[in-house]
Structure formats: structure tokens, C-alpha cells
Design an enzyme around this catalytic site. Structure first.
Site, PDB file in Angstrom:
ATOM      1  N   GLY A 233      -8.250   6.889   3.374  1.00 30.48           N
ATOM      2  CA  GLY A 233      -8.647   5.714   4.128  1.00 30.48           C
ATOM      3  C   GLY A 233      -9.969   5.939   4.848  1.00 30.48           C
ATOM      4  O   GLY A 233     -10.245   7.027   5.340  1.00 30.48           O
TER       5      GLY A 233
ATOM      6  N   VAL B  18     -23.927  16.414   8.020  1.00 24.92           N
ATOM      7  CA  VAL B  18     -23.802  17.396   6.934  1.00 24.92           C
ATOM      8  C   VAL B  18     -25.124  17.496   6.173  1.00 24.92           C
ATOM      9  O   VAL B  18     -25.651  18.597   5.940  1.00 24.92           O
ATOM     10  CB  VAL B  18     -22.654  17.014   5.978  1.00 24.92           C
ATOM     11  CG1 VAL B  18     -22.714  17.842   4.694  1.00 24.92           C
ATOM     12  CG2 VAL B  18     -21.300  17.209   6.655  1.00 24.92           C
TER      13      VAL B  18
ATOM     14  N   ARG C 166      -8.454   6.788  -3.572  1.00 22.22           N
ATOM     15  CA  ARG C 166      -7.362   7.747  -3.734  1.00 22.22           C
ATOM     16  C   ARG C 166      -7.298   8.121  -5.217  1.00 22.22           C
ATOM     17  O   ARG C 166      -7.665   7.334  -6.079  1.00 22.22           O
ATOM     18  CB  ARG C 166      -6.039   7.142  -3.247  1.00 22.22           C
ATOM     19  CG  ARG C 166      -6.148   6.656  -1.791  1.00 22.22           C
ATOM     20  CD  ARG C 166      -4.825   6.173  -1.239  1.00 22.22           C
ATOM     21  NE  ARG C 166      -5.008   5.455   0.015  1.00 22.22           N
ATOM     22  CZ  ARG C 166      -5.153   6.024   1.217  1.00 22.22           C
ATOM     23  NH1 ARG C 166      -5.119   7.342   1.299  1.00 22.22           N
ATOM     24  NH2 ARG C 166      -5.309   5.305   2.298  1.00 22.22           N
TER      25      ARG C 166
ATOM     26  N   ASP D 236      -4.760  14.546   5.767  1.00 20.00           N
ATOM     27  CA  ASP D 236      -3.952  15.643   5.234  1.00 20.00           C
ATOM     28  C   ASP D 236      -4.002  15.732   3.709  1.00 20.00           C
ATOM     29  O   ASP D 236      -4.108  16.820   3.144  1.00 20.00           O
ATOM     30  CB  ASP D 236      -2.499  15.493   5.691  1.00 20.00           C
ATOM     31  CG  ASP D 236      -2.315  15.874   7.151  1.00 20.00           C
ATOM     32  OD1 ASP D 236      -3.230  16.491   7.723  1.00 20.00           O
ATOM     33  OD2 ASP D 236      -1.254  15.555   7.720  1.00 20.00           O
TER      34      ASP D 236
ATOM     35  N   THR E 142      -9.597  10.159  10.098  1.00 21.98           N
ATOM     36  CA  THR E 142      -8.500   9.192   9.994  1.00 21.98           C
ATOM     37  C   THR E 142      -8.335   8.470  11.319  1.00 21.98           C
ATOM     38  O   THR E 142      -8.391   9.102  12.379  1.00 21.98           O
ATOM     39  CB  THR E 142      -7.172   9.871   9.616  1.00 21.98           C
ATOM     40  OG1 THR E 142      -6.089   8.947   9.797  1.00 21.98           O
ATOM     41  CG2 THR E 142      -6.892  11.102  10.463  1.00 21.98           C
TER      42      THR E 142
ATOM     43  N   ASP F 179      -5.672   7.324  12.434  1.00 24.71           N
ATOM     44  CA  ASP F 179      -4.286   7.453  12.913  1.00 24.71           C
ATOM     45  C   ASP F 179      -4.065   8.579  13.923  1.00 24.71           C
ATOM     46  O   ASP F 179      -2.991   8.650  14.528  1.00 24.71           O
ATOM     47  CB  ASP F 179      -3.337   7.659  11.730  1.00 24.71           C
ATOM     48  CG  ASP F 179      -3.206   6.418  10.866  1.00 24.71           C
ATOM     49  OD1 ASP F 179      -3.422   5.314  11.388  1.00 24.71           O
ATOM     50  OD2 ASP F 179      -2.904   6.558   9.663  1.00 24.71           O
TER      51      ASP F 179
ATOM     52  N   ASP G 184      -3.364  11.585  13.420  1.00 24.47           N
ATOM     53  CA  ASP G 184      -2.106  12.232  13.041  1.00 24.47           C
ATOM     54  C   ASP G 184      -2.280  13.603  12.388  1.00 24.47           C
ATOM     55  O   ASP G 184      -1.371  14.097  11.716  1.00 24.47           O
ATOM     56  CB  ASP G 184      -1.304  11.316  12.111  1.00 24.47           C
ATOM     57  CG  ASP G 184      -2.053  10.974  10.825  1.00 24.47           C
ATOM     58  OD1 ASP G 184      -3.266  11.274  10.735  1.00 24.47           O
ATOM     59  OD2 ASP G 184      -1.430  10.404   9.911  1.00 24.47           O
TER      60      ASP G 184
ATOM     61  N   ARG H  15       1.124   3.927   9.982  1.00 22.41           N
ATOM     62  CA  ARG H  15       2.317   3.887   9.129  1.00 22.41           C
ATOM     63  C   ARG H  15       3.365   4.898   9.577  1.00 22.41           C
ATOM     64  O   ARG H  15       4.541   4.589   9.685  1.00 22.41           O
ATOM     65  CB  ARG H  15       1.924   4.131   7.670  1.00 22.41           C
ATOM     66  CG  ARG H  15       3.074   3.961   6.686  1.00 22.41           C
ATOM     67  CD  ARG H  15       2.597   4.009   5.251  1.00 22.41           C
ATOM     68  NE  ARG H  15       1.634   2.971   4.960  1.00 22.41           N
ATOM     69  CZ  ARG H  15       0.431   3.183   4.407  1.00 22.41           C
ATOM     70  NH1 ARG H  15       0.054   4.410   4.108  1.00 22.41           N
ATOM     71  NH2 ARG H  15      -0.385   2.192   4.169  1.00 22.41           N
TER      72      ARG H  15
ATOM     73  N   ALA I 279       1.077  -3.656  27.756  1.00 14.75           N
ATOM     74  CA  ALA I 279       2.131  -4.316  26.980  1.00 14.75           C
ATOM     75  C   ALA I 279       3.493  -4.142  27.643  1.00 14.75           C
ATOM     76  O   ALA I 279       3.761  -3.134  28.312  1.00 14.75           O
ATOM     77  CB  ALA I 279       2.176  -3.744  25.566  1.00 14.75           C
TER      78      ALA I 279
ATOM     79  N   HIS J  64       4.724 -14.426  30.007  1.00 16.57           N
ATOM     80  CA  HIS J  64       4.400 -14.004  28.647  1.00 16.57           C
ATOM     81  C   HIS J  64       5.000 -12.618  28.420  1.00 16.57           C
ATOM     82  O   HIS J  64       5.414 -11.951  29.379  1.00 16.57           O
ATOM     83  CB  HIS J  64       2.885 -13.981  28.416  1.00 16.57           C
ATOM     84  CG  HIS J  64       2.188 -12.957  29.254  1.00 16.57           C
ATOM     85  ND1 HIS J  64       1.698 -13.247  30.507  1.00 16.57           N
ATOM     86  CD2 HIS J  64       1.930 -11.639  29.046  1.00 16.57           C
ATOM     87  CE1 HIS J  64       1.158 -12.157  31.029  1.00 16.57           C
ATOM     88  NE2 HIS J  64       1.292 -11.170  30.168  1.00 16.57           N
TER      89      HIS J  64
ATOM     90  N   GLN K 165      -9.149  -2.890  12.008  1.00 19.65           N
ATOM     91  CA  GLN K 165      -9.171  -1.670  12.816  1.00 19.65           C
ATOM     92  C   GLN K 165      -9.924  -0.528  12.136  1.00 19.65           C
ATOM     93  O   GLN K 165     -10.319   0.431  12.795  1.00 19.65           O
ATOM     94  CB  GLN K 165      -7.735  -1.227  13.127  1.00 19.65           C
ATOM     95  CG  GLN K 165      -6.991  -2.196  14.017  1.00 19.65           C
ATOM     96  CD  GLN K 165      -5.483  -2.049  13.883  1.00 19.65           C
ATOM     97  OE1 GLN K 165      -4.858  -1.289  14.614  1.00 19.65           O
ATOM     98  NE2 GLN K 165      -4.885  -2.768  12.947  1.00 19.65           N
TER      99      GLN K 165
END
Length: 324
Positions: free
Chosen positions: A15, A27, A76, A107, A129, A131, A133, A175, A190, A220, A256
Site C-alpha cells: 500500500g 535514497v 502487490r 511486513d 505504511t 497503519d 503496525d 484492517r 469520540a 450527538h 487517508q
């Protein structure tokens, strides 16, 4: 004896993430500064196997640091998961004189980098990434931009949700990881945050909180829902049916991934890109550049892949305490 690297390849895989272009730029220019040649590999490992390889100069990366996405494109590649595909990739590297590669991705991209390293191509991974993660690092290229993009969008949804006295289920990316949801949940104030790592599926408890909050005078209710839980539209319908409160679902989706990178993503990605070239120039291979405890460090790829990462429990508990 350390292997001498004369030509470096650079690719982006998996991604896309804002800040990848800053890393590519670093680089290329760091390598040229050290007297090394640079080749851009288009469309990740898929492009490597198709020999979509171009020479890169300093001007090749002019005026890209502010751009989202990746000028090298990304894809991918199932073929590269196989031993045959990996061997072919290493042979193509040698054919084009590439003896070191910087792989920018997550990863899955690092697993491919590790295979190339085992086949004699020096490889360095950069964590790209949105995420957040990757366990070995406290920072991943693109997360800061993505979470700010989501935060600004949620602020806008909150405005209209308040005006109409609605409940809003807002789905953010993630995900298998709830970092964007957690950070946005805290930043946007939130009322509920649903994380893949913590959500127990008790929707009735969620509905009860909405009803109780309405009785207390809240007009709300914002629910940040991670992509890994999903089903936001059907969740919204069930909440409305159970509470009688108008409820809408908003899925922020791939917005995003895009947009102008933040200062943090530009600077950190640039430093990581330069660090990757320095490691290759030293003859290092099979390493991942990371940002840990305020310092730029590197880990063995397999060691990095073996690490596990969970939501920061203190951050999660703070998010629960701040909801009232």
C-alpha cells in the site's frame, strides 16, 4: 569482508503512504552524494520481475517531497512470494548491475527483501505504511499524514452530526491494527472507539451507551470504527433501529492514503532514506531502519518480523477515561 555496493535500486511495495516520495528522494540523492549509481524499480516486486527499471539522477526526484503517493508506483506481486519468483528477481538485479536495494513498504515487503538478501542482493527495508503496525518501530512513513487527514475529516462530520443531533459511525483504515482509530478517537473526542485488538463485538453495550448519553443531554454520538471491524453501514442501521436516533455511516477509505505529507512524514522519511543508503554503503544487508525511543536504529529483518505489536494499553485506557 563487507560487500561493496556500487549500484542501488529503490522500490515501493504494498500500500502507498504519504512520505514515500520523500524517502525515495533521500535514497537517490544520498547515494549520488556517495558516488553510487541509482536505479528506480517501478511497481514494486512486480516491476522488478518485469524489468521495469530506470536510471535515476538527482533531477529525477526534484519537486516530489511534497507529493503524496509514490512516483515509482506500487503493486502487490504473488509471483514474488514463490521461490522461483524470488530467484528470478535476484537474477534480474544482477543483470542490471544492482547489488543493493532499498525496499519501502510493510511486513510483506520486508519478507521479500529478506529473500533477496539470502540470494546475495544486499537489502535494507524502510517502514512505509499508514497503519503503524510494524513492531520494531515507533514510527512508520505515512501514519502521521493519514491520521491527520482522518482527524480533519472526522471534525467535519462531527459538525454536521451535531447540527442534526445524530449518531455517526465513522470508519477509518486499519484492517488488523487500530492505531488510526485510537489516535483519532482521542484527538476527535469520540464517544466510542472500536479497535480490532480490543472490540468484543458487544453491540448492545454500545447501544446502551448511546441511549444513556442521550438521556444525559448529549445531542450527538461519534463512533470511530476501524476497518478491521467494518460493516459500518449495517451497524448504523441497527443502532438507529434500536435507539430511534438518526444514525449515519461515513467510510473515509483511501483518502487517508493520499494528500500532501506532513512535515514529520517528510523529515522522518528523508532521514530513514539517507540511513538506508549509509547502511548499504557500509556493506550491510537484511536490515530494517526503525525509529525507536527517539533514535534511528536498524534491526535484522527476520528479528523485526518476529516482533509482535499491540495497542499501547496506557493510551487505550486514557481514551476510555476521556469519554464522558
Amino acid at each position: 569482508m563487507a560487500k561493496e555496493v556500487k549500484t542501488i535500486g529503490v522500490l515501493t511495495s504494498g500500500g502507498d503512504a504519504p512520505g514515500m516520495n520523500a524517502a525515495i528522494r533521500a535514497v537517490v540523492r544520498t547515494a549520488i552524494n556517495k558516488g553510487l549509481k541509482v536505479k528506480g524499480i517501478m511497481r514494486g516486486y512486480a516491476g522488478l520481475l518485469q524489468e521495469e527499471i530506470v536510471d535515476m539522477e538527482s533531477t529525477s526526484v526534484a519537486d516530489i517531497i511534497h507529493r503524496g503517493g509514490t512516483i515509482l508506483y506500487t503493486a502487490r506481486c504473488q509471483e514474488f512470494v514463490t521461490a522461483e519468483g524470488q530467484k528470478k528477481g535476484a537474477e534480474i538485479c544482477r543483470k542490471h548491475g544492482i547489488d543493493g536495494i532499498v525496499v519501502i513498504g510493510g511486513d510483506g515487503s520486508f519478507r521479500g527483501a529478506g529473500k533477496l538478501s539470502a540470494l546475495g542482493i544486499n537489502t535494507i527495508g524502510l517502514p512505509g505504511t499508514i497503519d503503524l503496525d510494524i513492531a520494531c518501530t515507533d514510527y512508520t512513513i505515512g501514519f502521521d499524514t493519514a491520521v491527520n487527514t482522518a482527524m480533519e475529516a472526522i471534525d467535519k462530520v462531527r459538525d454536521t452530526s451535531t447540527s442534526h443531533e445524530r449518531c455517526s459511525v465513522i470508519e477509518v483504515m486499519g484492517r488488523n491494527a487500530g492505531y488510526i482509530a485510537l489516535w483519532c478517537g482521542i484527538a476527535n473526542g469520540a464517544e466510542d472507539i472500536l479497535l480490532p485488538e480490543r472490540y468484543d463485538g458487544n453491540e448492545q453495550a454500545l447501544i446502551n451507551r448511546i441511549i444513556e448519553n442521550r438521556k444525559r443531554g448529549k445531542r450527538h454520538h461519534i463512533i470511530i470504527n476501524a476497518e478491521g471491524i467494518g460493516h459500518s453501514a449495517s451497524m448504523a442501521k441497527r443502532i438507529e433501529a434500536a435507539t430511534g436516533i438518526e444514525t449515519r455511516a461515513t467510510i473515509l477509505g483511501h483518502m487517508q492514503r493520499g494528500g500532501t505529507p506532513t512535515c514529520k512524514d517528510r523529515v522522518y522519511a528523508s532521514i530513514m532514506g539517507a540511513k538506508a543508503v549509509e547502511l548499504l554503503a557500509e556493506g550491510k544487508s537484511n536490515r530494517v531502519v526503525a525509529y525507536k525511543h527517539g533514535e534511528y536504529v536498524d534491526f535484522d529483518i527476520q528479528e523485526a518480523l518476529n516482533m509482535k505489536k499491540d495497542i499501547d494499553e496506557s493510551q487505550y485506557m486514557i481514551s476510555k477515561m476521556l469519554v464522558r
